[in-house]
Scaffold this motif. Structure first.
Motif, short mmCIF file in Angstrom:
data_model
loop_
_atom_site.label_atom_id
_atom_site.label_comp_id
_atom_site.label_asym_id
_atom_site.label_seq_id
_atom_site.Cartn_x
_atom_site.Cartn_y
_atom_site.Cartn_z
N VAL B 104 0.82 -1.21 0.00
CA VAL B 104 0.00 0.00 0.00
C VAL B 104 0.86 1.25 0.00
O VAL B 104 2.02 1.24 0.41
N ASN B 105 0.24 2.31 -0.46
CA ASN B 105 0.82 3.63 -0.35
C ASN B 105 0.06 4.35 0.76
O ASN B 105 -1.16 4.51 0.72
N LYS B 108 -2.54 8.54 1.68
CA LYS B 108 -3.91 9.02 1.91
C LYS B 108 -4.76 7.94 2.57
O LYS B 108 -4.58 6.76 2.34
N LEU B 111 -6.40 5.28 0.55
CA LEU B 111 -5.52 4.29 -0.06
C LEU B 111 -5.14 3.20 0.94
O LEU B 111 -4.80 2.08 0.56
N MET B 340 -0.32 12.28 4.10
CA MET B 340 0.46 13.17 3.23
C MET B 340 0.53 14.60 3.76
O MET B 340 1.45 15.33 3.42
N THR B 343 3.79 14.71 6.32
CA THR B 343 5.10 14.17 5.95
C THR B 343 5.65 14.89 4.72
O THR B 343 4.89 15.47 3.94
N PHE B 344 6.95 14.83 4.59
CA PHE B 344 7.57 15.34 3.37
C PHE B 344 7.29 14.41 2.21
O PHE B 344 6.96 14.84 1.11
N GLN B 345 7.41 13.13 2.46
CA GLN B 345 7.13 12.13 1.42
C GLN B 345 5.66 12.16 1.04
O GLN B 345 4.80 12.45 1.86
N LEU B 346 5.39 11.76 -0.20
CA LEU B 346 4.00 11.55 -0.59
C LEU B 346 3.77 10.04 -0.58
O LEU B 346 3.13 9.52 0.34
N SER B 347 4.33 9.32 -1.55
CA SER B 347 4.26 7.86 -1.47
C SER B 347 5.04 7.38 -0.26
O SER B 347 6.18 7.78 -0.06
N ARG B 348 4.40 6.56 0.54
CA ARG B 348 5.08 5.99 1.71
C ARG B 348 4.65 4.54 1.86
O ARG B 348 3.48 4.22 1.77
N GLY B 349 5.62 3.68 2.11
CA GLY B 349 5.32 2.27 2.33
C GLY B 349 4.75 2.05 3.73
O GLY B 349 4.64 2.97 4.53
N PHE B 350 4.44 0.79 4.04
CA PHE B 350 3.73 0.43 5.25
C PHE B 350 4.74 0.15 6.37
O PHE B 350 4.73 -0.91 6.98
#
Lengths: 495, 495
Positions: B104-105, B108, B111, B340, B343-350
């Motif tokens: 998952v990303n 959001k 998601l 989102m 965090t600075f990142q948008l896509s983030r792993g679990f």
């Protein structure tokens, strides 16, 4: 207090975990993409206090993992068309298992020598894959945001020497240039770096959503006249809105003319430089000073895997090297590559393994085939939309994003505002039902349905199934018994 | 071009990968910690070109994974005392397998709703574990460097409003304060943020390597007089050199007096605030505006897992929120937590899954027991060194780092320079042999052997075995047939 299980139990736990994974992948065709559970249900499930005593892992695997899997949106599904997210790969899953078991810290050669060399190989391969430089420097990072941050960081430090020590306090403020369609992470990077978002000039785009190079150059000359210090041009190699690819070659010319750093954000699109139907669009990419790309996007590596590439290794070292006394191990030498000198992070996991195994097992040929097929499917979808009486395409389809809207073929004609509301409802309803998932965006101020495909599992059944599904929903929402109602193909759909 | 294997083959590949993992953990007691292969051997192994065609994954698992495992330093070994690195946990390995499969990303809510709530729970638990605020805001990040960057980023933005838009260009340069023993990532963060490393004041330490608060305050008043803008004090909660914990409570007083942000770098040590023998040292931690800590250190979570905690959620949102049109899904609402915006990142792993499972399966009780035992073992080692005629302790042992040096009990007495060289050779020889692994550092300009323990697998056999091993090596290097030679306990050692 050794936390390890005895080997027999550890074996059993690996088996039980694998069973959960296999059950997920075995049921992918039947599973909904989204779920419609209430937020409260999920919040309640995870609202408990810090547990003092542990639980049996067998029970956790049996009880919680299915709940978590069932309450996640499945971007691994072939019916997922939202955002810019790939399906991941099974080889990547194996790599994460193996990497977590080894649990090396990638910071220094003498901690992880094989990992260090594997990451060097991966940087070389990624650069070659997209047709960038054979001797590019770079590093694997968490994703596109961090990749762009790294590249802009190096750009800042190279073009404004002394900023590491003095901060962003030069007499002439640094300015940089990118189109209005540029990803938000560029703004976020500029904020992080202390440059300030108002020094990022957002340049208008043409009808194909590509940066207007003439206006960009006007911005530069104005800023120079105003006593500012232009230092960087950012080209988009695949915007997230519509997949637009800026004219990179001309941007490289402009950057060269004014002595600016030329950065390319290829997080989504750069991989398409590797394949015939799209490679021509990326001419000029090889002239960039830095490129951001995301193995966890079109290369189907699981999250997280981004990559920052720069023209030469020395520049990345000039930005990130720093050696504290406790880090100066005797093993340091030219032949022993310490990654800590090339990254902001010190401790780093073995992210390179999954990218390396991806290339090793699938080879570049299969990874290119995925990209080609995705582009071809989405162009086909665009053509279907063009042929349809009840859909309207809202942007070109240079890569694998199709932006369109539903426009009822029957009944009174609707205003743009009414169409916005209808398409917003369509998106909501689609997400609620969960057979397919796509999201929307705004193009020229109007709501667009936005389908993006970077997933190796998706075939024509799902892309055309998506359109049929949206048509059905549209007809239900408008109460129009369209001619195709009831005869819609549901191939590839769930439930 | 579906890249998936059929389910039977995927099952087999999961089994083969699990066998590699089990074989690694089944042989941990016998395996060397380091390896002595030539850099060329490893470079050659991974120097091949980008493969066009793929390989069978079974062959890769059988041939390459054992090579990689055999050419990595095993921080998972109980005989690893180098740097500040934990052994990881088997539960964490399962979590990484499951998380990569779900892929998952985390950007959001719609998601990854379960993942979103799990990360919120984990932030709450981590904050509670170290005795910080029940309502702290925060985010999981890659490690201590990024955690400190996040916290200093929020500090910068809160104390210098407008910097997101304007950049670090205020009339009065921002300055911040930390001891000379502070981790290099603080300097690297200050460089990243555009503040400039020369605005980080490095304040001398006392004989216990704790910041000299009087001198720190002098720096602040001087900077104020000079027209600069002091904005932040950084307290160390466990330096990486010697484990020193600054007087946090007094630093909080000073920060409060001058209206400065008070940040605590607890990447290594903050977890020790949770246990009795050491908690008193951390008084004042609860008064911090932000805290960096690392679940991948003393909490035994596999790489990468860091955590940034801040006093309130709103501040982290003020720094990181940004919404592009294509990200404004209809699902957004107060009850649906979009990571989102934090965090600075948008896509983030679990990443949250492995921390959550760690707490779920071991409970805080077992994780505290690991910390207590590590501290106790290293204090015991310190006491052994104090009793020994041939070792000299070089710093207090507040947490689980022991700094010492070998000083031959027989023969002519050596100068400090000669002792530096001897101990450097000792470190080299120890690493070459690979039965144990520790690294060195500099304290007051002198070489120290530095043993750090944050590993649940290590027992007294290994900590005392380390000392015996170093004694043997020292006697071999000095040619001194010490009285204990040959009678040294080798318990816990390999080969």
């Amino acid at each position: 207090m050794n936390l390890d299980f005895d080997l027999q139990r550890f074996r059993r736990l690996l088996e039980l975990s694998s069973e959960q994974v296999l059950s997920l992948y075995g049921s992918l065709g039947e599973r909904k993409v989204t779920h419609a559970s209430s937020p409260q249900l999920i919040a309640d499930r995870f609202s408990g206090p810090l547990p003092a005593e542990g639980r049996e892992p067998e029970e956790l695997l049996a009880r919680d993992i299915p709940f978590i899997f069932g309450h996640s949106t499945l971007n691994i599904s072939p019916r997922f068309f939202a955002y810019v997210m790939s399906g991941g790969s099974q080889v990547g899953i194996l790599a994460e298992l193996l990497g977590a078991a080894l649990n090396v810290n990638h910071a220094k050669w003498h901690l992880a020598s094989a990992a260090a060399e594997i990451e060097r190989a991966v940087i070389r391969w990624l650069s070659e894959f997209i047709g960038y430089r054979a001797d590019a420097g770079g590093a694997l990072v968490s994703g596109g945001s961090e990749a762009n941050l790294y590249c802009l960081r190096v750009a800042r430090d190279e073009k404004a020497p002394g900023v590491r020590e003095d901060g962003c306090r030069s007499a002439r403020p640094l300015t940089l240039y990118a189109s209005t369609e540029t990803h938000s992470c560029i703004t976020k990077s500029v904020e992080m770096l202390g440059i300030g978002s108002r020094h990022l000039r957002k340049v208008p785009v043409d009808s194909r959503f590509r940066v207007d190079v003439r206006k960009l150059e006007e911005h530069i000359t104005q800023d120079l006249k105003a006593g500012l210090q232009p230092f960087c041009i950012i080209g988009n190699a695949g915007t997230v809105n519509s997949g637009a690819v800026d004219d990179l070659d001309t941007l490289a010319d402009v950057a060269s003319r004014y002595g600016l750093w030329f950065h390319v954000d290829g997080a989504y699109g750069a991989a398409a430089a590797a394949v015939d139907p799209t490679s021509e669009m990326f001419r000029g990419l090889e002239r960039a000073d830095s490129v951001a790309l995301d193995p966890h996007k079109w290369l189907q590596v699981p999250f997280e895997a981004g990559c920052a590439l720069v023209r030469d290794w020395a520049s990345i070292r000039r930005s990130f090297s720093y050696a504290a006394p406790y880090l100066r191990a005797k093993s340091d030498s030219a032949e022993k590559w310490d990654w800590m000198g090339h990254t902001f992070q010190l401790s780093r996991g073995f992210r390179a393994l999954k990218v390396w195994m991806q290339f090793q097992v699938y080879g570049s040929r299969k990874l290119k085939a995925v990209i080609e097929e995705n582009v071809s499917l989405m162009r086909r979808l665009g053509a279907e939309i063009d042929r349809a009486h009840d859909f309207e395409r809202m942007a070109p389809v240079p890569l694998s994003i199709v932006c369109f809207r539903y426009v009822p073929a029957h009944g009174p004609s609707l205003t743009d505002d009414e169409l916005d509301r209808l398409n917003d409802r369509l998106l909501e309803e689609c997400e609620r039902r969960g057979e397919f998932f796509l999201t929307g965006t705004k193009l020229n101020g109007r709501t667009a349905l936005r389908a993006c495909l970077i997933n190796h599992r998706t075939t024509e059944a799902e892309t055309l199934g998506l359109l049929a599904h949206l048509r059905t929903l549209g007809e239900e929402l408008t109460g129009a018994p369209g001619p195709e109602r009831g005869a819609v193909s549901r191939s590839g759909s769930a439930r």
